[in-house]
Enzyme design. Structure first.
Site, PDB file in Angstrom:
ATOM      1  N   CYS A 145      12.597  42.129  98.321  1.00 39.54           N
ATOM      2  CA  CYS A 145      13.337  42.400  99.318  1.00 39.54           C
ATOM      3  C   CYS A 145      14.717  43.253  99.283  1.00 39.54           C
ATOM      4  O   CYS A 145      14.540  44.171  99.660  1.00 39.54           O
ATOM      5  CB  CYS A 145      12.749  41.064  99.924  1.00 39.54           C
ATOM      6  N   HIS A 146      15.147  42.167  98.592  1.00 35.88           N
ATOM      7  CA  HIS A 146      16.665  43.734  98.210  1.00 35.88           C
ATOM      8  C   HIS A 146      17.698  43.100  96.905  1.00 35.88           C
ATOM      9  O   HIS A 146      18.224  43.170  96.390  1.00 35.88           O
ATOM     10  CB  HIS A 146      17.865  41.895  99.173  1.00 35.88           C
ATOM     11  N   GLY A 147      16.205  42.768  95.943  1.00 36.39           N
ATOM     12  CA  GLY A 147      16.534  43.196  94.829  1.00 36.39           C
ATOM     13  C   GLY A 147      17.243  41.778  94.068  1.00 36.39           C
ATOM     14  O   GLY A 147      17.742  42.702  93.443  1.00 36.39           O
TER      15      GLY A 147
END
Ligand code: HEM
Ligand code: FES
Lengths: 183, 424
Positions: A145-147
């Protein structure tokens, strides 16, 4: 409100009522409000689902399974020697959320890693359970999703997630340590 | 409300009977028929009417959808599919509602940037502007709640990610999130309460819109010059002048709306939302609806969870303060040669953040998201206060009439200072 005679050093009965009345109304109002707030919390049905039993016997070394507990996925990984060594060789203090691998597993069952499979950033489910999955730069899990990258102990190593993957409360329920109860 | 002379004449005995008892018609006539409207309004001023239309469409289509929709984790997805396939004209009504949300946001963005360009947030319109910001906030909440209802993958994971914003609150974060969910993750219980609130909030918006228009009719409309109405020749009655212009613009807007409804009903949505919600699998690339993308980019530009969430909310909240952040004496950017450049830079920034919000959060995208996030806030906190102080505005027309008809036309004899506020 003020007393009708400002020179009177004694408070009047009306002053008393003017304070006590609204105070009672405010407390009563707050008490009435509470059920309307509390009804949003998990109900008895949701609380009743709060434990799950899992049989670990079929899981082979290097494999991982996902079970559901309280509606969330729980990751159970039978770690290889290499994965355990990797998790134990880093200095816990140097990590974003410092915790030693030994504090995240049960004594005598260090190969089993049990984690709530929910990214501590904003709640996506990290990749790394299936064979073909990307596992991130630290061989554990990777949240697309955001690493966020998690290591082989489920600890956050890189990315926006602030905390390690949560270890749920669990206990082995037989002496051979092949069954666990989560929650 | 604005005290202009009423031209209302009850047309019948019944109308007269009502007028003496409940003068609604008189009020409507005063506010929407002979209300003085600046004679120089351009098409950017038609979006208020367009927004009212959008709200009406969402209310009507939503109430109809609610007759067929089932808010349960097991049945929600199927019930939406049934609306599309089996319910008479369900495909049309559902598509109006889904496309309508996008059109609503498109219109509100034009409306907001209009206000920013022409300084409509400046005194005496601060309260009007702040009510507008509140409407925008409640719209965002409504659209977020609505988007969870079809219970597809994006619904579910969008709901998970967005409710998790609150887990960033120190100490009580996870308690708050459990409370919002009514469980330990997003479940059918969550869906049910979201449905209840999705039904409620549009009516809150309707109430705020009444206050918004009330405040508008106290201050009167701003206009492209930013010079207030001074004499009768500066204004025209709302009907038929502004009303006709509004209706024409609404017609054009409705064509665009209809094009999406009939030819591209799913273009603005996301294909993953036609996969039923699965609490055990996150889609590889989750993105919000297009109208939230700039804020999503800001969220992801910050390498800390709390920081990202705070900055994202701040990006909306900061709009409420522009009345005081902008120090310029002149309203309209038309007469602000320096600020004008920054204004367009700000527009580009918002578009760029929107683009970056749709890209994966890695490498060069994160770099640019940080640059633009910086400018987003710098625009409000540095550019607005500083440029307002150092810039020399162009001379303002002495009146709206002069701006329309050229010099020497009906400007009356304005007091010099009031006519040229750009001269300090
Ligand atoms: C401010 C006005 C509103 C906005 C911005 C809005 C927005 C949305 C959005 C974005 C969706 C998801 C559409 C999709 O992708 O499928 C939705 C669904 C829905 N909305 Fe609304 N809505 C509004 C008003 C209402 C009202 C007043 C009702 C009345 C009860 C309503 C009932 C529903 C229902 C039943 C659904 C689920 C069916 C579906 O997904 O198409 N909405 N809404
Ligand atoms: S939810 Fe996992 S990185 Fe954001």
């Amino acid at each position: 409100m003020s007393s009708h005679d400002d020179n009177n050093p004694h408070a009047s009965r009306r002053d008393f009522l003017a304070i006590a009345g609204p105070a009672f109304a405010a407390v009563g109002g707050a008490i009435t409000l509470w059920p309307f707030v509390s009804q949003m919390n998990p109900d008895a049905g949701a609380l009743a689902l709060s434990s799950t039993e899992v049989d670990l016997a079929p899981v082979k070394e290097g494999q991982a399974i996902t079970v559901q507990w309280r509606g969330k996925p729980v990751f159970i990984r039978y770690r290889t020697k290499k994965e355990i060594d990797e998790a134990r060789s880093v200095a816990a203090r140097s990590l974003p959320d410092p915790q030693a691998d030994a504090d995240r597993t049960k004594k005598g069952a260090e190969q089993w890693l049990v984690l709530v499979g929910v990214c501590t950033h904003l709640g996506c489910i990290p990749k790394g359970q299936s064979v073909g999955d990307v596992k991130g730069d630290y061989g554990g899990w990777f949240c697309p999703c955001h690493g966020s990258h998690y290591d082989t102990s489920g600890r956050i190593r890189q990315g926006p997630a602030p905390k390690n993957l949560e270890v749920p409360q669990y206990a082995f329920t037989n002496d051979a340590k092949t069954k666990i109860k989560i929650g | 409300m604005d005290q202009h002379e009423s031209t209302y004449k009850p047309g019948s005995r019944t109308a007269k009977w009502w007028d003496e008892r409940l003068p609604v018609m008189r009020m409507m006539h005063g506010q929407f028929v002979d209300f003085p409207t600046p004679r120089n309004l351009n098409y950017f001023w038609t979006f208020g009417g367009i927004l009212t239309f959008c709200l009406a469409i969402q209310l009507v289509s939503g109430i109809v959808l609610a007759m067929h929709y089932i808010p349960s984790a097991d049945l929600a997805f199927d019930s939406v599919e049934r609306i599309r396939r089996d319910v008479n004209y369900g495909w049309l009504i559902r598509s109006m509602h889904a496309v309508g949300a996008s059109m609503f946001f498109f219109a509100v963005y034009v409306h907001i940037f209009r206000g920013l360009y022409y300084g409509s947030y400046k005194a005496p319109r601060e309260v009007l502007w702040i009510i507008g910001v509140l409407i925008y906030l409640v719209m965002m909440a409504t659209a977020f709640l609505g988007y969870t209802l079809p219970w597809g993958q994006m619904s579910f994971w969008g709901a998970t990610v967005i409710t998790n914003f609150f887990s960033a609150i120190p100490l009580v974060g996870s308690t708050v999130v459990t409370w919002l969910w009514g469980g330990y993750s997003v479940t059918g219980t969550t869906l049910n309460r979201f449905y209840s609130l999705h039904y409620l909030l549009p009516f809150v918006i309707a109430g705020l819109v009444v206050l918004h228009i009330w405040a508008l009719h106290v201050a009167g409309q701003n206009n492209p010059t930013g010079v207030e109405i001074k004499t009768k020749s500066d204004s025209v009655p709302m009907s038929p002048f502004a009303v006709m212009k509004d209706l024409f613009a609404l017609g054009v807007f409705a064509m665009l709306f209809a094009w999406f409804v009939f030819y591209a009903p799913d273009y603005l949505g996301h294909a993953d939302n036609y996969v039923e919600a699965n609490p055990l699998v996150t889609p590889p690339h989750i993105v919000p609806e297009w109208y939230f993308l700039p804020f999503y980019a800001i969220l992801r530009a910050v390498p800390s969870k709390l920081g990202g969430v705070v900055l994202m909310f701040a990006a909306v909240a900061i709009l409420a303060f522009v009345s005081w952040l902008d120090t310029s004496r002149v309203r309209s950017t038309k007469y602000r040669p320096v600020y004008r450049w920054f204004f367009w830079l700000f527009v580009i920034t918002c578009l760029a953040l929107g683009y970056l919000g749709a890209k994966p959060a890695e490498g060069v995208y994160v770099f640019w998201a940080r640059i633009f996030t910086f400018y987003y806030f710098a625009h409000f906190l540095l550019v607005m206060p500083i440029v307002g102080l150092i810039e020399t505005p162009k001379p303002l027309p002495r009146s709206i009439t002069e701006a329309v008809l050229g010099k020497g036309a009906g400007a009356g004899s304005p007091v010099a200072a009031a006519a040229s506020p750009e001269k300090r």
